[in-house]
Design a protein around this motif. Structure first.
Motif, PDB file in Angstrom:
ATOM      1  N   SER A  21      -0.733  -8.003  -3.088  1.00 20.24           N
ATOM      2  CA  SER A  21      -1.188  -9.045  -2.167  1.00 20.24           C
ATOM      3  C   SER A  21      -2.246  -8.568  -1.180  1.00 20.24           C
ATOM      4  O   SER A  21      -2.690  -9.347  -0.336  1.00 20.24           O
ATOM      5  CB  SER A  21      -0.006  -9.639  -1.396  1.00 20.24           C
ATOM      6  N   GLU A  69      -2.702  -7.892   3.862  1.00 21.42           N
ATOM      7  CA  GLU A  69      -2.856  -8.933   2.854  1.00 21.42           C
ATOM      8  C   GLU A  69      -4.248  -9.540   2.911  1.00 21.42           C
ATOM      9  O   GLU A  69      -4.819  -9.725   3.991  1.00 21.42           O
ATOM     10  CB  GLU A  69      -1.805 -10.027   3.065  1.00 21.42           C
ATOM     11  N   TYR A  89       2.299 -11.878  -4.218  1.00 21.19           N
ATOM     12  CA  TYR A  89       1.760 -10.867  -5.135  1.00 21.19           C
ATOM     13  C   TYR A  89       1.857 -11.285  -6.594  1.00 21.19           C
ATOM     14  O   TYR A  89       0.988 -10.963  -7.415  1.00 21.19           O
ATOM     15  CB  TYR A  89       2.475  -9.529  -4.920  1.00 21.19           C
TER      16      TYR A  89
END
Length: 424
Positions: free
Chosen positions: A96, A154, A88
């Motif tokens: 993320s 993600e 992130y």
């Protein structure tokens, strides 16, 4: 080759206790902002560096690491590492799961650190765990536009940002060289969501064409997902002409209590193996979280409720539908042509084995006549999965081959594997 976990081995004409898979793809997690709590179960994969100034924490991601090493112990012999997102703190959004308003999310100031991070994980596994990743894939569906801030898993967009993708590849190759990994690990791309299509920016072919010859020269393997796209043949032709290995690296479908998910899975395999012709076919997730035994909201061939300390497993019919292929068509088998779109044929000349996997996708039984006159066949076994309480069931051998023709009646919504000895 069949992917995602290795559960058992097999002997000739005898199904394995599991799926007998030999390849696993490992997700190098980015790890999300610790102040964020928006991912689905399993959508946030713990990273190995939780902040820019943090050291590597090699105890992170314990569950996935266990699966990876357990697969190796059980016979997996081909490993690929991939990344859904950078950590992130390398992103523009500080998240993320994607960028603000679905924008591209890798901060240009971190191209170098991202490449260093991915290759350092590959290096650690090789040196500390004795596990070598054959390929490293830095992207996942990079131009689909699916990945946004505060999403449920993600992901990182690189929409029309082919220069950024090329820069990441260049830096990964440089770090592989610096860390002494280039002889064992190469780059694969780009895990797009489609083969080709009207929207060029989500197509594997478009990405491979636009990323640039320099970056492409470092790539040993083309990966594609099979969720969208009309024709598979152009990507096969491209990989063949470019001299690249081709993988169908991700596909999955919702679970179901009946054979519908198995039939859909089988039809996808049939279409891909006959037209895309990949050297590996990857199912997305063998085991997935299914709270309270739910169906339909996850892709798992096995549903598992991880909410409680006691984990219960629910092996779905689609597990056995997949096993109809993976237990009998083994690595090194050659796919051979048939004139029936619902049959996949494979041969292992060294072991003198012929395998036919047949799918009856209709709601009525069907009679098939197989012309096997080109082969001198003797012993054969038949296994079937269907709605009739059959899960990779060994059937009584009551069929005869007459004048080179084998007649078989398959029940509705069933998948059948016929395994023959070829005596000549």
């Amino acid at each position: 080759m069949w992917i995602r976990s290795v559960i058992g081995l097999r002997k000739f004409l005898m199904p394995a206790s599991g799926l007998g898979l030999n390849v696993i793809r490992y997700n190098i997690g980015g790890g999300d902002n610790p102040s964020h709590h928006h991912m689905r179960f399993g959508g946030d994969v713990p990273g190995f560096r939780s902040c820019e100034n943090c050291d590597y924490n090699w105890t992170s991601d314990a569950n996935q690491r266990w699966i990876l090493l357990a697969a190796k112990e059980r016979g997996a012999d081909i490993f690929e590492a991939f990344a859904n997102s950078p950590p992130y703190w390398m992103t523009n959004s500080n998240c993320s799961s994607g960028g603000q308003n679905n924008e591209n999310n890798l901060n240009p100031d971190y191209y170098d650190q991202f490449a260093d991070y991915l290759t350092e994980v590959v290096k650690w596994y090789k040196e500390e765990q004795g596990l070598t990743f054959r390929t490293l894939e830095p992207f996942n569906e990079p131009t689909t536009g699916l990945w946004h801030e505060f999403g449920n898993q993600e992901g990182c967009n690189y929409i029309l940002d082919y220069l950024a993708m090329a820069n990441v590849i260049d830096k990964i190759v440089a770090y592989l060289n610096i860390k002494g990994l280039s002889n064992t690990t190469s780059v694969s791309i780009a895990d797009e969501g489609a083969f080709e299509g009207e929207i060029a920016t989500i197509a594997a072919i478009s990405t491979l064409q636009l990323i640039g010859d320099h970056a492409l020269s470092y790539v040993s393997q083309y990966n594609t997902h099979a969720y969208f796209g009309n024709s598979r043949i152009p990507l096969f032709d491209m990989a063949k002409n470019d001299g690249r290995r081709l993988w169908m690296s991700e596909w999955g479908s919702w679970s179901s209590k009946d054979m519908s998910a198995s039939i859909q899975l089988s039809e996808e395999i049939l279409n891909d193996m006959r037209n895309l012709k990949p050297v590996a076919w990857v199912y997305w997730q063998v085991i997935e979280h299914a709270p309270n035994g739910t169906y339909g909201n996850e892709y798992g061939l096995i549903g598992a409720d991880f909410s409680n300390s006691t984990i219960s497993l629910d092996i779905r019919l689609s597990f056995y539908g997949f096993a109809q292929y993976t237990n009998f068509i083994r690595p090194g088998y050659q796919i051979i042509s048939t004139d029936d779109g619902d049959t996949l044929a494979a041969q292992d000349a060294s072991n003198k084995t012929l395998v036919l996997v047949c799918t009856n996708k209709y709601n009525a039984s069907d009679i098939w006549n197989f012309n096997v006159s080109k082969f001198n066949l003797s012993l054969f076994n038949v296994y079937r999965t269907s709605n009739n309480n059959e899960t990779l069931k060994l059937l009584p051998n009551t069929w005869n081959i007459t004048d080179g023709i084998l007649t078989y009646e398959s029940p509705a919504n069933s998948i059948t594997s016929l395994i023959f000895n070829v005596t000549q």
